[in-house]
Scaffold this motif. Structure first.
Motif, PDB file in Angstrom:
ATOM      1  N   TRP A   1       0.848  -1.184   0.000  1.00 49.05           N
ATOM      2  CA  TRP A   1       0.000   0.000   0.000  1.00 49.05           C
ATOM      3  C   TRP A   1       0.888   1.239   0.000  1.00 49.05           C
ATOM      4  N   GLU A   2       0.804   2.003  -1.093  1.00 50.56           N
ATOM      5  CA  GLU A   2       1.571   3.234  -1.213  1.00 50.56           C
ATOM      6  C   GLU A   2       0.605   4.408  -1.201  1.00 50.56           C
ATOM      7  N   ASP A   3       0.947   5.429  -0.451  1.00 49.25           N
ATOM      8  CA  ASP A   3       0.130   6.628  -0.366  1.00 49.25           C
ATOM      9  C   ASP A   3       1.075   7.807  -0.209  1.00 49.25           C
ATOM     10  N   PRO A   4       0.870   8.880  -0.970  1.00 49.05           N
ATOM     11  CA  PRO A   4       1.782  10.019  -0.852  1.00 49.05           C
ATOM     12  C   PRO A   4       1.798  10.636   0.555  1.00 49.05           C
TER      13      PRO A   4
ATOM     14  N   ALA B   1       1.643   8.861   3.316  1.00 44.35           N
ATOM     15  CA  ALA B   1       2.217   7.888   4.254  1.00 44.35           C
ATOM     16  C   ALA B   1       3.735   8.034   4.297  1.00 44.35           C
TER      17      ALA B   1
ATOM     18  N   THR C   1       6.027   2.743   2.288  1.00 45.97           N
ATOM     19  CA  THR C   1       5.120   1.729   1.757  1.00 45.97           C
ATOM     20  C   THR C   1       4.774   0.756   2.878  1.00 45.97           C
TER      21      THR C   1
ATOM     22  N   HIS D   1      -4.131   2.847   8.458  1.00 44.18           N
ATOM     23  CA  HIS D   1      -5.416   3.534   8.541  1.00 44.18           C
ATOM     24  C   HIS D   1      -5.777   3.894   9.982  1.00 44.18           C
TER      25      HIS D   1
ATOM     26  N   MET E   1      -3.904   7.489   8.979  1.00 41.91           N
ATOM     27  CA  MET E   1      -4.873   8.122   8.084  1.00 41.91           C
ATOM     28  C   MET E   1      -6.118   8.623   8.813  1.00 41.91           C
TER      29      MET E   1
END
Length: 70
Positions: free
Chosen positions: A32-35, A37, A40, A51, A55
């Motif tokens: 799971w990659e999120d800018p 975060a 990874t 999450h 998040m």
């Protein structure tokens, strides 16, 4: 499961702030990659942690609404 039903379940889980359901929708080898975060996240357990601990606290009023079904 088809991608639309999985996507609907993902949106519902995000809207319910349900990190465990989000992670249950992920395969064991998820990356799971999120800018937003810090790195990874690998595997469902790390996705749940992302999450629950990062998040949701940062996005206290997050709500996903599908506005266009293609």
């Amino acid at each position: 499961a088809d991608s639309i039903s999985v996507l609907g379940k993902l949106h519902a889980a995000i809207n319910a702030y349900d990190s465990m359901t989000i992670s249950s929708l992920c395969p064991e080898d998820v990356q799971w990659e999120d800018p937003a975060a810090p790195h990874t996240f690998h595997g469902p357990d790390q996705v749940a942690t992302l999450h629950r601990d990062i998040m949701f606290p940062a996005l206290k009023d997050v709500h996903i609404k599908v506005i266009d079904n293609l």
